[in-house]
Design a protein around this motif. Structure first.
Motif, mmCIF file in Angstrom:
data_model
loop_
_atom_site.group_PDB
_atom_site.id
_atom_site.type_symbol
_atom_site.label_atom_id
_atom_site.label_comp_id
_atom_site.label_asym_id
_atom_site.label_seq_id
_atom_site.Cartn_x
_atom_site.Cartn_y
_atom_site.Cartn_z
ATOM 1 N N GLY A 139 7.354 2.782 12.748
ATOM 2 C CA GLY A 139 6.833 1.434 12.821
ATOM 3 C C GLY A 139 6.468 0.867 11.477
ATOM 4 O O GLY A 139 6.005 -0.266 11.374
ATOM 5 N N ARG A 140 6.667 1.620 10.386
ATOM 6 C CA ARG A 140 6.423 1.127 9.031
ATOM 7 C C ARG A 140 7.770 1.041 8.325
ATOM 8 O O ARG A 140 8.608 1.932 8.477
ATOM 9 N N PRO A 141 8.027 -0.010 7.554
ATOM 10 C CA PRO A 141 9.315 -0.113 6.867
ATOM 11 C C PRO A 141 9.545 1.074 5.940
ATOM 12 O O PRO A 141 8.658 1.454 5.178
ATOM 13 N N ASN A 142 10.720 1.658 6.019
ATOM 14 C CA ASN A 142 11.077 2.737 5.103
ATOM 15 C C ASN A 142 11.601 2.147 3.804
ATOM 16 O O ASN A 142 12.470 1.272 3.813
ATOM 17 N N CYS A 143 11.090 2.630 2.683
ATOM 18 C CA CYS A 143 11.494 2.144 1.370
ATOM 19 C C CYS A 143 12.574 3.069 0.810
ATOM 20 O O CYS A 143 12.307 4.239 0.521
ATOM 21 N N ILE A 144 13.798 2.546 0.692
ATOM 22 C CA ILE A 144 14.922 3.355 0.211
ATOM 23 C C ILE A 144 15.004 3.253 -1.308
ATOM 24 O O ILE A 144 15.075 2.157 -1.856
ATOM 25 N N GLU A 145 15.018 4.389 -1.972
ATOM 26 C CA GLU A 145 15.192 4.418 -3.426
ATOM 27 C C GLU A 145 16.683 4.543 -3.751
ATOM 28 O O GLU A 145 17.391 5.360 -3.164
ATOM 29 N N PRO A 196 2.826 7.158 -4.246
ATOM 30 C CA PRO A 196 3.921 8.135 -4.298
ATOM 31 C C PRO A 196 4.760 7.955 -5.552
ATOM 32 O O PRO A 196 5.012 6.827 -5.989
ATOM 33 N N ALA A 197 5.173 9.069 -6.134
ATOM 34 C CA ALA A 197 5.959 9.032 -7.373
ATOM 35 C C ALA A 197 7.397 8.632 -7.082
ATOM 36 O O ALA A 197 8.007 9.098 -6.112
ATOM 37 N N LEU A 198 7.943 7.765 -7.919
ATOM 38 C CA LEU A 198 9.349 7.392 -7.812
ATOM 39 C C LEU A 198 10.243 8.523 -8.298
ATOM 40 O O LEU A 198 9.864 9.288 -9.190
ATOM 41 N N HIS A 199 11.435 8.602 -7.726
ATOM 42 C CA HIS A 199 12.448 9.518 -8.251
ATOM 43 C C HIS A 199 12.763 9.110 -9.693
ATOM 44 O O HIS A 199 12.748 7.924 -10.039
ATOM 45 N N ASP A 200 13.032 10.077 -10.534
ATOM 46 C CA ASP A 200 13.269 9.799 -11.959
ATOM 47 C C ASP A 200 14.388 8.804 -12.189
ATOM 48 O O ASP A 200 14.377 8.058 -13.180
ATOM 49 N N GLU A 201 15.398 8.756 -11.284
ATOM 50 C CA GLU A 201 16.561 7.910 -11.503
ATOM 51 C C GLU A 201 16.547 6.623 -10.673
ATOM 52 O O GLU A 201 17.520 5.869 -10.676
ATOM 53 N N THR A 202 15.459 6.366 -9.958
ATOM 54 C CA THR A 202 15.398 5.160 -9.121
ATOM 55 C C THR A 202 15.338 3.909 -9.984
ATOM 56 O O THR A 202 14.534 3.820 -10.910
ATOM 57 N N GLU A 203 16.183 2.916 -9.637
ATOM 58 C CA GLU A 203 16.186 1.646 -10.365
ATOM 59 C C GLU A 203 15.953 0.436 -9.467
ATOM 60 O O GLU A 203 15.529 -0.614 -9.946
ATOM 61 N N VAL A 204 16.233 0.573 -8.168
ATOM 62 C CA VAL A 204 16.026 -0.522 -7.210
ATOM 63 C C VAL A 204 15.570 0.084 -5.892
ATOM 64 O O VAL A 204 16.023 1.174 -5.510
ATOM 65 N N CYS A 205 14.681 -0.626 -5.195
ATOM 66 C CA CYS A 205 14.255 -0.189 -3.866
ATOM 67 C C CYS A 205 14.462 -1.315 -2.859
ATOM 68 O O CYS A 205 14.203 -2.483 -3.154
ATOM 69 N N ARG A 206 14.946 -0.935 -1.674
ATOM 70 C CA ARG A 206 15.119 -1.876 -0.572
ATOM 71 C C ARG A 206 14.529 -1.242 0.683
ATOM 72 O O ARG A 206 14.157 -0.071 0.670
ATOM 73 N N PHE A 207 14.467 -2.016 1.774
ATOM 74 C CA PHE A 207 13.747 -1.561 2.959
ATOM 75 C C PHE A 207 14.609 -1.579 4.211
ATOM 76 O O PHE A 207 15.543 -2.375 4.336
ATOM 77 N N GLU A 258 0.822 -1.213 0.000
ATOM 78 C CA GLU A 258 0.000 0.000 0.000
ATOM 79 C C GLU A 258 0.854 1.260 0.000
ATOM 80 O O GLU A 258 0.581 2.210 -0.739
ATOM 81 N N ASP A 259 1.894 1.282 0.833
ATOM 82 C CA ASP A 259 2.749 2.474 0.919
ATOM 83 C C ASP A 259 3.461 2.764 -0.395
ATOM 84 O O ASP A 259 3.646 3.927 -0.765
ATOM 85 N N CYS A 260 3.890 1.703 -1.071
ATOM 86 C CA CYS A 260 4.739 1.875 -2.250
ATOM 87 C C CYS A 260 3.990 1.689 -3.567
ATOM 88 O O CYS A 260 4.548 1.937 -4.636
ATOM 89 N N GLY A 261 2.734 1.253 -3.504
ATOM 90 C CA GLY A 261 1.952 1.090 -4.719
ATOM 91 C C GLY A 261 2.486 0.012 -5.635
ATOM 92 O O GLY A 261 2.605 0.208 -6.851
ATOM 93 N N LEU A 262 2.816 -1.173 -5.074
ATOM 94 C CA LEU A 262 3.341 -2.258 -5.900
ATOM 95 C C LEU A 262 2.307 -2.686 -6.939
ATOM 96 O O LEU A 262 1.121 -2.808 -6.647
ATOM 97 N N ASP A 263 2.784 -2.928 -8.151
ATOM 98 C CA ASP A 263 1.933 -3.470 -9.203
ATOM 99 C C ASP A 263 1.884 -4.986 -9.161
ATOM 100 O O ASP A 263 0.861 -5.594 -9.511
#
Length: 478
Positions: free
Chosen positions: A152-158, A135-146, A95-100
């Motif tokens: 208390g919610r995992p932070n998604c690092i771009e 939320p919109a991804l940064h234009d240069e993001t290619e991988v995300c990790r947590f 939900e936070d990251c809008g996974l397809d």
């Protein structure tokens, strides 16, 4: 950028062995072809979606690596999710990251609003409805990790592709990784310990990557060490604790030259026992999820700390002999948190140094850690947000208040503990079941105390010293 680097590496090494698990193996050419074919399937599952977001939540396997590369080749952004994440955490991430799409094992509980839509090799795929409000991804993001979030919610690092590449290239250069190496990795590929030391870094130099999964018992590890002719072993402290309980002789590991573990929770005693029994140096990996791998000790037997900065890394920590907050600037720095705007940027100064949650100092160029500044607890190589677990426990039936902290168990090993304010007759099994329905298994405290009221200072802060004293005798603790 990233898939171009990876594809070039795969094709440079031809038919050399690339990646293997207990059941299958692929050479570099085969890995390139398999991931290319799977990329076509991924595109068919997500028609018309721009920069699709593909979550991968699975154990280490050849299939995991193929899926990761296929997602990149299909123009998707992979989101690497810890296999141990609980059902609620997986739902929050989606939900936070809008996974397809979520790629997972057959038995993985998935959010109920997803639809099973196919398979990618032995893994299954669940598709989610498109959302305009994600939320919109940064234009240069290619991988995300947590990483654990303070809320208390995992932070998604771009991460930019260049940052992922430099993390791998600098690790390979700084540690002398080469094409003759064979890496046996038991750490989850979603974790920085494995992601930075054993995935792209292996492919860049043409090394062989062997993936361990399941419980790392001494017998299983020793068998895989021999069958893989491993020169490097990568795993969390629990792996080395298992090995020292059943000591291995140097003759049993003729090829092993280096072992790598996460730093903070590995006890000096376990490290020394491993070195004494095997003759193999045990390296303390030190990295930050947001900044990548940071240090490496050329000679871990004599290094006073966690090693010197890797190529592309600068460190600051305190003054001469005086501890201070550890700050790092690296070529492998994350860009931002997708689901926590401004939080990562607030920890990066104008000069580009990231302010970590560790304190320490530099001794002859080596980083020596002395403590932490946050409520993130490191147990068994996994980072746990104490706030997240405390809030979840406070919502359990019969619990009025809860505090979570790190203590030493009867063996002197770091353990997750909880003090619960509740009626004297409360069975700790109830709050533990409550947590199991919401969080990953490793976030469930192994030690619990029930008290009428949490001891707090006049300002309302938990009385940490009093709380820790409750666990001085762990023999009778539930």
């Amino acid at each position: 950028m990233l898939i171009e680097v990876i594809t070039q590496a795969l094709r440079a090494h031809g038919d050399a062995p690339a990646v293997a698990d207990r059941r299958s193996a692929l050479g570099y050419r085969e890995l390139d072809e398999a991931s290319g074919q799977q990329a076509l399937v991924v595109r068919e599952l997500l028609p018309g979606r721009d920069r699709p977001r593909v979550g991968i939540r699975a154990g280490n396997s050849v299939a995991y690596v193929v899926t990761y590369l296929a997602a990149l080749k299909a123009g998707c952004v992979p989101f690497l999710i810890d296999r141990a994440a609980g059902p609620q955490e997986t739902r929050v991430v989606q939900e936070d990251c809008g996974l397809d799409l979520l790629v997972h094992e057959e038995s993985t509980p998935v959010p109920e609003h997803g639809t099973r839509c196919g398979t990618l090799g032995p893994l299954h795929a669940t598709r989610f409805p498109a959302r305009d409000d994600r939320p919109a991804l940064h234009d240069e993001t290619e991988v995300c990790r947590f990483t654990s979030g303070s809320t208390g919610r995992p932070n998604c690092i771009e991460f930019r592709g260049r940052a992922v590449h430099r993390a791998a290239a600098n690790w390979a250069e700084g540690t002398g990784l080469c094409g003759d190496d064979s890496i046996l990795c038991f750490a989850s590929l979603s974790n920085g310990l494995a992601f930075n030391t054993s995935l792209l870094s292996a492919f860049l130099v043409g090394a062989r990557l062997h993936l361990g999964s399941g419980l790392p018992t001494a017998g299983a590890v020793s068998r895989m060490l021999r069958s893989s002719a491993a020169t490097r072993l990568v795993g969390f402290p629990a792996l080395y604790e298992s090995l020292v309980r059943r000591p291995l002789s140097p003759q049993a590991l003729p090829d092993l030259r280096m072992a790598i573990s996460s730093a903070a929770p590995l006890s000096p005693k376990i490290k020394q026992q491993f070195v004494d029994s095997t003759g193999v140096p045990l390296q303390n990996y030190f990295g930050i999820a947001e900044a990548g791998p940071l240090t490496f000790a050329t000679d871990p037997l004599t290094d006073p700390g966690l090693g010197q900065p890797l190529p592309g890394v600068e460190l600051r920590a305190g003054s001469t002999g005086e501890p201070g907050v550890v700050e790092a600037r690296s070529e492998s720095m994350g860009t931002r948190y997708l689901n926590a705007p401004g939080a990562l940027e607030s920890r990066i100064g104008e000069d580009g140094f990231y302010r970590t949650s560790d304190t320490g100092h530099l001794s002859d160029g080596s980083l020596v850690l002395t403590g932490r500044t946050s409520q993130v607890i490191n147990v068994g190589g996994r980072k746990i947000d104490a706030v997240e677990v405390s809030e979840a426990l406070a919502g359990a039936p019969g619990v009025r208040d809860a505090i979570v902290l790190e203590v030493a168990d009867r063996h002197g090993t770091a353990a997750l503990a909880a003090v619960l304010a509740a009626a004297p007759g409360l069975d700790p099994a109830g709050p533990r079941r409550h947590l199991a329905e919401r969080l990953a298994p490793y976030k469930i405290p192994s030690l619990v105390r029930i008290v009428p009221k949490i001891p707090r200072s006049s300002s309302g802060k938990p009385a940490t010293a009093a709380l820790r004293r409750m666990f001085d005798d762990t023999e009778d603790i539930q």
